[in-house]
Write an enzyme that holds these catalytic residues in place. Structure first.
Site, PDB file in Angstrom:
ATOM      1  N   CYS A 117       0.819  -1.230   0.000  1.00 33.42           N
ATOM      2  CA  CYS A 117       0.000   0.000   0.000  1.00 33.42           C
ATOM      3  C   CYS A 117       0.847   1.271   0.000  1.00 33.42           C
ATOM      4  CB  CYS A 117      -0.931  -0.003   1.201  1.00 33.42           C
ATOM      5  SG  CYS A 117      -2.017  -1.436   1.174  1.00 33.42           S
ATOM      6  N   HIS A 258      -3.773   6.785   2.508  1.00 31.18           N
ATOM      7  CA  HIS A 258      -4.101   5.467   1.984  1.00 31.18           C
ATOM      8  C   HIS A 258      -5.495   5.086   2.491  1.00 31.18           C
ATOM      9  CE1 HIS A 258      -4.045   1.323   0.997  1.00 31.18           C
ATOM     10  NE2 HIS A 258      -3.902   0.910   2.234  1.00 31.18           N
ATOM     11  N   ASN A 288     -10.247  -0.880  -0.681  1.00 32.76           N
ATOM     12  CA  ASN A 288      -8.790  -0.713  -0.609  1.00 32.76           C
ATOM     13  C   ASN A 288      -8.170  -1.263  -1.897  1.00 32.76           C
ATOM     14  OD1 ASN A 288      -6.060  -0.815  -0.071  1.00 32.76           O
ATOM     15  ND2 ASN A 288      -6.270  -1.763   1.948  1.00 32.76           N
TER      16      ASN A 288
HETATM   17  N1  COA Z   1     -19.298  -9.843   8.105  1.00 32.48           N
HETATM   18  C1  COA Z   1     -19.871 -10.063   9.293  1.00 32.48           C
HETATM   19  N2  COA Z   1     -19.159 -10.368  10.403  1.00 32.48           N
HETATM   20  C2  COA Z   1     -17.831 -10.429  10.289  1.00 32.48           C
HETATM   21  C3  COA Z   1     -17.180 -10.218   9.073  1.00 32.48           C
HETATM   22  C4  COA Z   1     -17.965  -9.891   7.950  1.00 32.48           C
HETATM   23  N3  COA Z   1     -17.443  -9.661   6.733  1.00 32.48           N
HETATM   24  N4  COA Z   1     -15.849 -10.344   9.257  1.00 32.48           N
HETATM   25  C5  COA Z   1     -15.677 -10.650  10.561  1.00 32.48           C
HETATM   26  N5  COA Z   1     -16.859 -10.698  11.176  1.00 32.48           N
HETATM   27  C6  COA Z   1     -17.123 -10.992  12.593  1.00 32.48           C
HETATM   28  C7  COA Z   1     -16.033 -11.800  13.232  1.00 32.48           C
HETATM   29  O1  COA Z   1     -16.233 -13.175  12.996  1.00 32.48           O
HETATM   30  C8  COA Z   1     -16.168 -11.427  14.687  1.00 32.48           C
HETATM   31  O2  COA Z   1     -17.224 -12.160  15.230  1.00 32.48           O
HETATM   32  P1  COA Z   1     -17.145 -12.739  16.718  1.00 32.48           P
HETATM   33  O3  COA Z   1     -16.983 -11.533  17.593  1.00 32.48           O
HETATM   34  O4  COA Z   1     -18.427 -13.455  16.864  1.00 32.48           O
HETATM   35  O5  COA Z   1     -15.933 -13.614  16.724  1.00 32.48           O
HETATM   36  C9  COA Z   1     -16.587  -9.968  14.639  1.00 32.48           C
HETATM   37  O6  COA Z   1     -17.125  -9.758  13.319  1.00 32.48           O
HETATM   38  C10 COA Z   1     -15.452  -9.015  14.894  1.00 32.48           C
HETATM   39  O7  COA Z   1     -14.335  -9.416  14.119  1.00 32.48           O
HETATM   40  P2  COA Z   1     -12.992  -8.631  14.145  1.00 32.48           P
HETATM   41  O8  COA Z   1     -12.010  -9.322  13.261  1.00 32.48           O
HETATM   42  O9  COA Z   1     -12.597  -8.391  15.567  1.00 32.48           O
HETATM   43  O10 COA Z   1     -13.461  -7.251  13.494  1.00 32.48           O
HETATM   44  P3  COA Z   1     -12.759  -5.870  13.516  1.00 32.48           P
HETATM   45  O11 COA Z   1     -13.629  -4.885  14.178  1.00 32.48           O
HETATM   46  O12 COA Z   1     -11.318  -5.956  13.939  1.00 32.48           O
HETATM   47  O13 COA Z   1     -12.779  -5.506  11.974  1.00 32.48           O
HETATM   48  C11 COA Z   1     -11.342  -5.450  10.045  1.00 32.48           C
HETATM   49  C12 COA Z   1     -12.075  -6.329  11.048  1.00 32.48           C
HETATM   50  C13 COA Z   1     -10.580  -6.342   9.087  1.00 32.48           C
HETATM   51  C14 COA Z   1     -12.383  -4.615   9.324  1.00 32.48           C
HETATM   52  C15 COA Z   1     -10.375  -4.513  10.818  1.00 32.48           C
HETATM   53  O14 COA Z   1      -9.591  -5.252  11.692  1.00 32.48           O
HETATM   54  C16 COA Z   1      -9.484  -3.746   9.893  1.00 32.48           C
HETATM   55  O15 COA Z   1      -9.917  -2.929   9.112  1.00 32.48           O
HETATM   56  N6  COA Z   1      -8.148  -3.956   9.972  1.00 32.48           N
HETATM   57  C17 COA Z   1      -7.205  -3.303   9.124  1.00 32.48           C
HETATM   58  C18 COA Z   1      -7.123  -3.995   7.821  1.00 32.48           C
HETATM   59  C19 COA Z   1      -6.427  -3.195   6.774  1.00 32.48           C
HETATM   60  O16 COA Z   1      -6.640  -2.024   6.694  1.00 32.48           O
HETATM   61  N7  COA Z   1      -5.592  -3.834   5.964  1.00 32.48           N
HETATM   62  C20 COA Z   1      -4.903  -3.240   4.914  1.00 32.48           C
HETATM   63  C21 COA Z   1      -3.804  -2.428   5.451  1.00 32.48           C
HETATM   64  S1  COA Z   1      -2.918  -1.714   4.187  1.00 32.48           S
END
Ligand code: COA
Length: 335
Positions: A117, A258, A288
């Site tokens: 990125c 980004h 993204n």
């Molecule tokens: N739809 C519905 N539920 C979902 C889901 C989806 N697409 N993806 C995950 N969940 C659920 C999980 O299973 C979890 O359920 P549980 O609590 O019953 O176990 C819950 O939602 C929370 O999951 P979690 O992984 O803790 O979510 P989060 O709030 O951390 O959000 C991301 C996940 C990926 C959106 C977040 O961590 C993020 O944006 N991270 C940065 C990623 C990024 O920017 N990457 C590129 C960098 S260049």
């Protein structure tokens, strides 16, 4: 009077997004998710996805052709093509070579740059040094990724985030002291590699039936850790750059970060003390696009006429590696 310093400046921008759109509602039919979850956790509503047979070099070529058309420029005027991507058409030849050939840029050289990125920022900084050296006059820097080619649509936490797209800029020399790419800070820390990577397909784990069966040719991510490091990385480095250039939050016309997650953008902007109108956010429509996000942001800012000559623009990136960085631009005349 001493001669004005030769600076590098962006003079034109182009963008390309594939025609096909994958909405959150489409994803609801493919996996256990909801529009509400995706929108509230990420700010993403839809993303663009390439057509069958369409690859990164095609998106790059479309974006550069826009620049050539706007500038009335012949492809033979291009000195160098830098393609920032982690999803090249093939491991080799480089996507830059494929783009050179598709454009007919018969006097150019070029290369691919792999910094996920942050790739566009690393490429733009490299082009800046090349221009400042006096050796080159016209450099094309492209950020482009076909993230759908490495997405595991069985991984609902990661696959909802990414889309395909390309943006490109033309970098030229300027002798106007009041415009150009002024300063940057770039960083890399391989300790972050464990949180965001693709296990197979390289020299460590070449493709075998087993790597395919294990789904090892898809991007793997520890979202929580990436989130944490991304907010801190982008905000800290941008603050450091602003401070060393004596820029207060009011001096910043536009922050183009980004686009990984709307919550990461908002948290970074908040830590920098910026109002919403000082921050570019287009993640809702594109998701993204990895190396594509910053040039797509620049393209949208230009399209929406949000920038004037002399404006202070800060770019910031964070990505796999980890890689991150920030750049300060005094805006010039960009078409
Ligand atoms: N739809 C519905 N539920 C979902 C889901 C989806 N697409 N993806 C995950 N969940 C659920 C999980 O299973 C979890 O359920 P549980 O609590 O019953 O176990 C819950 O939602 C929370 O999951 P979690 O992984 O803790 O979510 P989060 O709030 O951390 O959000 C991301 C996940 C990926 C959106 C977040 O961590 C993020 O944006 N991270 C940065 C990623 C990024 O920017 N990457 C590129 C960098 S260049």
């Amino acid at each position: 009077m001493p001669e004005a310093r030769r600076t590098a400046t962006i003079t034109a921008v182009g963008k390309y997004l594939p025609e096909r759109v994958l909405t959150n509602h489409d994803l609801e039919k493919m996996m256990d998710t909801s529009d509400e979850w995706i929108l509230s956790r990420t700010g993403i509503s839809q993303r663009h996805i390439v057509a069958e047979g369409e690859a990164t070099s095609d998106m790059c070529t479309h974006a550069v052709r826009q620049i050539l058309k706007k500038k009335g420029m012949d492809p033979s005027e291009i000195d160098c093509i830098i393609v920032a991507t982690i999803t090249p058409d093939m491991l080799f030849p480089s996507t830059a070579a494929l783009v050179q050939n598709k454009l007919g840029a018969n006097k150019a050289w070029g290369f691919d740059l792999s910094a996920a990125c942050s790739g566009f920022l690393f490429g733009l900084d490299t082009a800046t040094r090349f221009i400042e050296s006096g050796q080159y006059e016209k450099i094309i820097v492209i950020g482009a990724d076909t993230m759908s080619s490495v997405m595991d649509y069985e991984d609902r936490t990661t696959s909802i985030l990414f889309g395909d797209g390309a943006g490109a800029v033309l970098v030229e020399a300027s002798k106007n002291d009041n415009e150009g790419i002024i300063d940057s800070i770039l960083r890399i820390d391989g300790n972050g590699g464990q949180y965001l990577y693709m296990p197979a397909g390289g020299s460590l784990n070449p493709a075998t039936a087993e790597t395919v069966a294990n789904r090892d040719h898809y991007l793997k991510q520890d979202g929580r850790n990436v989130y944490k490091y991304a907010v801190k990385g982008m905000a800290d480095i941008t603050a450091e750059l602003a401070e060393r250039n004596n820029l207060s939050s009011d001096d910043i016309t536009l922050f183009i970060p980004h686009q990984a997650n709307k919550r990461i953008i908002d948290a970074s902007a908040q830590r920098l003390g910026l109002r919403e109108d000082q921050v570019l956010s287009n993640i809702r429509n594109y998701g993204n696009t990895t190396a594509g996000t910053i040039p797509l942001g620049i393209a949208d800012a230009v399209e929406e006429k949000r920038l004037r000559p002399g404006d202070n623009v800060l770019l910031a990136a964070f990505g796999a590696g980890f890689t991150w960085g920030s750049m300060y631009i005094k805006w010039g005349h960009v078409i």
